[in-house]
Enzyme design. Structure first.
Site, PDB file in Angstrom:
ATOM      1  N   TYR A 183      13.175  17.469  14.392  1.00  0.00           N
ATOM      2  CA  TYR A 183      13.444  16.301  13.550  1.00  0.00           C
ATOM      3  C   TYR A 183      12.408  15.227  13.822  1.00  0.00           C
ATOM      4  O   TYR A 183      11.857  15.126  14.917  1.00  0.00           O
ATOM      5  CB  TYR A 183      14.874  15.783  13.740  1.00  0.00           C
ATOM      6  CG  TYR A 183      15.291  15.527  15.169  1.00  0.00           C
ATOM      7  CD1 TYR A 183      15.179  14.262  15.737  1.00  0.00           C
ATOM      8  CD2 TYR A 183      15.811  16.552  15.952  1.00  0.00           C
ATOM      9  CE1 TYR A 183      15.569  14.027  17.037  1.00  0.00           C
ATOM     10  CE2 TYR A 183      16.203  16.327  17.257  1.00  0.00           C
ATOM     11  CZ  TYR A 183      16.081  15.063  17.794  1.00  0.00           C
ATOM     12  OH  TYR A 183      16.468  14.838  19.098  1.00  0.00           O
ATOM     13  N   TYR A 227      11.801  11.158  13.518  1.00  0.00           N
ATOM     14  CA  TYR A 227      12.367   9.825  13.325  1.00  0.00           C
ATOM     15  C   TYR A 227      11.536   9.045  12.314  1.00  0.00           C
ATOM     16  O   TYR A 227      10.346   9.324  12.117  1.00  0.00           O
ATOM     17  CB  TYR A 227      12.393   9.059  14.656  1.00  0.00           C
ATOM     18  CG  TYR A 227      13.451   9.523  15.624  1.00  0.00           C
ATOM     19  CD1 TYR A 227      14.787   9.191  15.432  1.00  0.00           C
ATOM     20  CD2 TYR A 227      13.119  10.272  16.748  1.00  0.00           C
ATOM     21  CE1 TYR A 227      15.762   9.599  16.329  1.00  0.00           C
ATOM     22  CE2 TYR A 227      14.083  10.685  17.652  1.00  0.00           C
ATOM     23  CZ  TYR A 227      15.404  10.340  17.434  1.00  0.00           C
ATOM     24  OH  TYR A 227      16.368  10.748  18.319  1.00  0.00           O
ATOM     25  N   TYR A 267      10.823  15.216  17.635  1.00  0.00           N
ATOM     26  CA  TYR A 267      11.584  15.816  18.725  1.00  0.00           C
ATOM     27  C   TYR A 267      12.072  17.199  18.301  1.00  0.00           C
ATOM     28  O   TYR A 267      12.192  17.491  17.114  1.00  0.00           O
ATOM     29  CB  TYR A 267      12.818  14.962  19.062  1.00  0.00           C
ATOM     30  CG  TYR A 267      12.551  13.734  19.895  1.00  0.00           C
ATOM     31  CD1 TYR A 267      11.611  12.775  19.524  1.00  0.00           C
ATOM     32  CD2 TYR A 267      13.274  13.505  21.049  1.00  0.00           C
ATOM     33  CE1 TYR A 267      11.394  11.638  20.295  1.00  0.00           C
ATOM     34  CE2 TYR A 267      13.066  12.369  21.816  1.00  0.00           C
ATOM     35  CZ  TYR A 267      12.125  11.443  21.436  1.00  0.00           C
ATOM     36  OH  TYR A 267      11.920  10.326  22.199  1.00  0.00           O
ATOM     37  N   ARG A 318       7.148  15.493  27.191  1.00  0.00           N
ATOM     38  CA  ARG A 318       8.310  15.676  28.059  1.00  0.00           C
ATOM     39  C   ARG A 318       9.140  16.847  27.538  1.00  0.00           C
ATOM     40  O   ARG A 318       9.297  17.030  26.337  1.00  0.00           O
ATOM     41  CB  ARG A 318       9.134  14.387  28.031  1.00  0.00           C
ATOM     42  CG  ARG A 318      10.432  14.426  28.774  1.00  0.00           C
ATOM     43  CD  ARG A 318      11.112  13.044  28.669  1.00  0.00           C
ATOM     44  NE  ARG A 318      12.455  13.062  29.187  1.00  0.00           N
ATOM     45  CZ  ARG A 318      12.775  13.106  30.471  1.00  0.00           C
ATOM     46  NH1 ARG A 318      11.822  13.133  31.386  1.00  0.00           N
ATOM     47  NH2 ARG A 318      14.038  13.123  30.852  1.00  0.00           N
ATOM     48  N   GLU A 326      20.470  10.857  31.186  1.00  0.00           N
ATOM     49  CA  GLU A 326      19.455  11.629  31.899  1.00  0.00           C
ATOM     50  C   GLU A 326      19.283  11.118  33.330  1.00  0.00           C
ATOM     51  O   GLU A 326      19.649   9.977  33.629  1.00  0.00           O
ATOM     52  CB  GLU A 326      18.124  11.517  31.155  1.00  0.00           C
ATOM     53  CG  GLU A 326      18.216  12.052  29.746  1.00  0.00           C
ATOM     54  CD  GLU A 326      16.910  11.965  28.989  1.00  0.00           C
ATOM     55  OE1 GLU A 326      15.980  11.272  29.451  1.00  0.00           O
ATOM     56  OE2 GLU A 326      16.825  12.610  27.931  1.00  0.00           O
TER      57      GLU A 326
END
Length: 161
Positions: free
Chosen positions: A11, A13, A19, A41, A64
């Site tokens: 997806y 943003y 991401y 990451r 996280e």
């Protein structure tokens, strides 16, 4: 929830950050970040809370080791998602520390969380378009098994990966 579990999605943003997430099972995700503040990451076996809000709408939330809080609302049938990420101050100021395969650096994430300031949070509320969606089954260790690289999401969408 059975149609949502096993979903592999890419997806983007509205701010351009791309991401990728794999809903591994009813309590775990794997993900990669392909662009944005912490591009590069990637994380496997992140414990999460997953609920079905209503037909076709699912919420995935977690905290996280960095102290970052994330809450994502997926609407796969609409190819839409709304996410809100609460980055601790230290992640916003030192994102490079988190750009790694987090699973190999949990101690560094915890040390950084204690060493640097966490407040105020850098809050990113954004809608996203789901540009890839495929059910890969439950607990498929191959879906997200390598570091992100330039052009990876194009390779995934084209079926080359």
């Amino acid at each position: 929830m059975e149609n949502f579990i096993g979903s592999h999605m890419i997806y983007t943003y509205e701010n351009g950050w791309e991401y990728e997430i794999y809903i591994k099972n009813d309590h775990t995700i794997d993900y990669r970040i392909h662009s944005g503040m912490v591009a590069g990451r990637w994380v496997r076996d992140q414990e999460v809370n997953i609920v079905k809000l209503t037909e076709g709408v699912y919420k995935v939330s977690w905290t996280e080791p960095t102290g970052t809080d994330v809450s994502l609302n997926f609407m796969p049938n609409e190819k839409r998602m709304h996410g809100i990420i609460f980055f601790p101050k230290w992640v916003h100021e030192h994102p490079e520390i988190t750009v790694c395969y987090q699973n190999d650096h949990i101690d560094l994430m915890k040390e950084s969380r204690e060493k640097y300031e966490t407040y105020p949070k850098y809050v990113v509320p954004e809608f996203a378009e789901i540009t890839f969606l495929k059910n890969e089954g439950v607990d498929n260790e191959e879906v997200i098994s390598k570091a992100p690289y330039e052009g990876m999401t194009d390779d995934i969408r084209a079926g080359r990966l």
